[in-house]
Design an enzyme around this catalytic site. Structure first.
Site, mmCIF file in Angstrom:
data_model
loop_
_atom_site.group_PDB
_atom_site.id
_atom_site.type_symbol
_atom_site.label_atom_id
_atom_site.label_comp_id
_atom_site.label_asym_id
_atom_site.label_seq_id
_atom_site.Cartn_x
_atom_site.Cartn_y
_atom_site.Cartn_z
ATOM 1 N N GLU A 210 0.824 -1.203 0.000
ATOM 2 C CA GLU A 210 0.000 0.000 0.000
ATOM 3 C C GLU A 210 0.865 1.262 0.000
ATOM 4 O O GLU A 210 0.565 2.235 -0.704
ATOM 5 C CB GLU A 210 -0.934 0.009 1.215
ATOM 6 C CG GLU A 210 -1.995 -1.080 1.203
ATOM 7 C CD GLU A 210 -3.099 -0.817 0.187
ATOM 8 O OE1 GLU A 210 -3.142 0.290 -0.388
ATOM 9 O OE2 GLU A 210 -3.922 -1.726 -0.033
ATOM 10 N N ASP A 355 -4.243 -10.340 -8.116
ATOM 11 C CA ASP A 355 -4.562 -9.514 -9.278
ATOM 12 C C ASP A 355 -3.382 -8.727 -9.834
ATOM 13 O O ASP A 355 -2.999 -8.880 -10.994
ATOM 14 C CB ASP A 355 -5.721 -8.562 -8.935
ATOM 15 C CG ASP A 355 -5.469 -7.740 -7.675
ATOM 16 O OD1 ASP A 355 -4.665 -8.165 -6.826
ATOM 17 O OD2 ASP A 355 -6.084 -6.678 -7.538
ATOM 18 N N GLU A 478 -11.073 -0.833 -10.396
ATOM 19 C CA GLU A 478 -10.694 -1.786 -11.450
ATOM 20 C C GLU A 478 -11.636 -1.763 -12.644
ATOM 21 O O GLU A 478 -11.189 -1.801 -13.806
ATOM 22 C CB GLU A 478 -10.612 -3.200 -10.862
ATOM 23 C CG GLU A 478 -9.350 -3.477 -10.070
ATOM 24 C CD GLU A 478 -9.319 -2.796 -8.713
ATOM 25 O OE1 GLU A 478 -8.223 -2.730 -8.108
ATOM 26 O OE2 GLU A 478 -10.382 -2.334 -8.236
#
EC number: 3.2.1.-
Length: 528
Positions: A210, A355, A478
């Site tokens: 992050e 992902d 996304e």
């Protein structure tokens, strides 16, 4: 330098709000695509039905999601595949005047202007409230209308503490969006605020992934926009700027480096304390996406400052993960022990925990031109197609269900569960970058169908039960990114309508007490 210009494109792509803006405007770079595509929106009518659903008549997953099929006609995919030469439904758009052609085949300039204004208003509403009520803390708590940083009273609250590091996250993450909006003066003011107020000498334990994508990436992006001689957003530099953002990025990256030390595999620890290094009680397990999605930012930093250390540790982590893939399927799991190299989580999919690993392999190749990155991506893509893809062989014609990518066991390829998650909606965009536009169109339609039904993407959606498994949507970008890339590839106004729909849904569902919340709860929506 050419890679800098490519970076700017990827940076803009990374920003969900910026993507929404460009979708609404119908603007943006061509990305080098030269497709002259249209597609039959009647086919998407099977997905985007708004009528009250009835009980499905069979057990196919598309029946469970969308309800009964329309009566087979000469325009359905099955009939087209049986009675006509093989062709994509991309070729069916011209001349078809059904409801969806009328609705989606144009996007007037007046509507673009309206959406542009709406998107700007939404951004400044959130930005101004953050600056008024929350800065210099990390984010605005929209319910209490006050600033919020790490949860120091509850260190185990990783939903907050993994992201918030007491370093004015929202301001840093917003820098390049201000330039997308054309607000040079506020961009320069915000840069000076960051230079004057932000320090990473904090007793904050943050997630390496992050901190990398939100802080390190944003600092590098803003620095490049300030100094790139090609001036993609105009000459936005100001007198006295002395690479301070780059120095801040370097300082942060140095504080993240301890995560890569003292691991037997070279795969980094998931969290690090910015002042003290890896916590003594740190776990030895990390997800594939978290450890394998550092190469873009670390690689660019290395090349900007002339120190290969950062790119080297990020590449070492990617290679270590890659070497742990299954010999039988070529797939990776979603959680690994960084000391033993054993897979703790054996689920392989396109969503949470996996992902961005695939995304970074391909985007790293775009940025750096390293053939190793491309070889890994193409091999991974082939394994995904062979073991995760379910449904008919061709997306656009033939019998059977349209494609769906499911979660499987990394060693056997057998289905492990019957849900997908909202993070998976990035994949159509990646398929566009890879030139697989037909399949991207079809898969994007699947996710947009779910959005149309609920006004957001459930965090998890059970394709067997035709219902959300996890009833919230944390404003994930996304689907927006995939929509943006499909519009750039096809220039079809349908995707501008999708962008408008998403924008309006957020305005309707995410506004709380005059501000925008990061979570949309779906208890009521799930009953629709």
């Amino acid at each position: 330098m050419q890679w800098r210009s490519i970076l700017v494109g990827l940076v803009v792509l990374r920003l969900s709000l910026s993507c929404m803006l460009w979708l609404a405007f119908g603007l943006g770079p061509s990305w080098g695509f030269n497709f002259h595509l249209g597609f039959n929106l009647h086919k998407l009518d099977l997905l985007f039905r708004e009528e009250k659903e009835t009980e499905p008549r069979d057990n196919s997953w598309s029946q469970r999601i969308h309800g009964p099929r329309y009566e087979e006609t000469e325009t359905t995919c099955a009939s087209a595949g049986e009675e006509s030469p093989k062709r994509s439904y991309l070729s069916f758009f011209d001349g078809n005047k059904d409801e969806y052609v009328r609705r989606y085949s144009s996007f007037p300039d007046t509507l673009k202007a309206k959406m542009k204004d709406m998107a700007k208003e939404m951004f400044y509403f959130g930005y101004d409230n953050y600056m008024k009520y929350a800065f210099p803390e990390d984010e605005l708590n929209p319910i209490d209308c006050e600033g919020r940083g790490p949860d120091v009273q509850n260190p185990s609250n990783i939903n907050i503490n993994d992201v918030l590091g007491n370093y004015s996250l929202t301001l840093i993450d917003t820098l390049d969006t201000l330039l997308v909006l054309g607000n040079v003066s506020e961009f320069q003011r915000a840069v000076k605020l960051v230079i004057d107020t932000v320090s990473f000498d904090k007793d904050s334990t943050v997630q390496v992934f992050e901190a990398n994508i939100r802080i390190l990436g944003s600092l590098i992006s803003a620095h490049i926009l300030l100094t790139d001689p090609k001036h993609p957003f105009g000459n936005v530099g100001f007198e006295g700027y002395d690479n301070e953002l780059l120095h801040l990025a370097h300082d942060l990256a140095v504080r993240l480096l301890p995560a890569f030390e003292n691991t037997s595999t070279g795969i980094p620890y998931p969290r690090v304390n910015l002042k003290n290094g890896v916590p003594l009680d740190s776990v030895n397990e990390t997800c594939t996406a978290g450890a394998g999605s550092l190469l873009v930012e670390f690689g660019i930093l290395s090349r900007l400052i002339g120190d290969s250390t950062f790119e080297w540790v990020a590449r070492r982590a990617v290679r270590a993960l890659w070497n742990l893939r299954s010999n039988e399927t070529g797939l990776l799991g979603n959680v690994v022990n960084i000391q033993t190299g054993q897979w703790v989580g054996k689920q392989s999919g396109l969503g949470a925990g996996m992902d961005s690993f695939y995304e970074y392999l391909f985007k790293s190749y775009i940025l750096f031109g390293e053939k190793e990155d491309y070889r890994m991506f193409t091999a991974a893509y082939e394994s995904i197609q062979n073991h995760m893809r379910r449904g008919r062989e061709s997306c656009n014609e033939g019998e059977g269900d349209p494609p769906l990518y499911v979660n499987v066991n990394m060693f056997s390829g057998e289905i492990m569960n019957t849900w997908i998650d909202s993070l998976q909606a990035f994949f159509p965009g990646l398929q566009v970058l890879n030139g697989d536009v037909d399949d991207a169109i079809c898969l994007h339609a699947f996710y947009y169908a779910i959005w149309k039904r609920f006004g957001a993407l459930p965090e998890r959606y059970n394709w067997q039960l035709q219902a959300p498994d996890v009833l919230f949507y944390p404003l994930r970008p996304e689907l927006v990114e995939s929509t943006y890339l499909l519009y750039q590839a096809t220039k079809n106004p349908f995707y501008l309508h999708v962008g408008m729909d998403i924008l309006q849904s957020l305005e309707k569902n995410a506004k709380v007490r005059g501000r925008y919340t990061g979570w949309i709860r779906m208890f009521d929506l799930a009953q629709v």
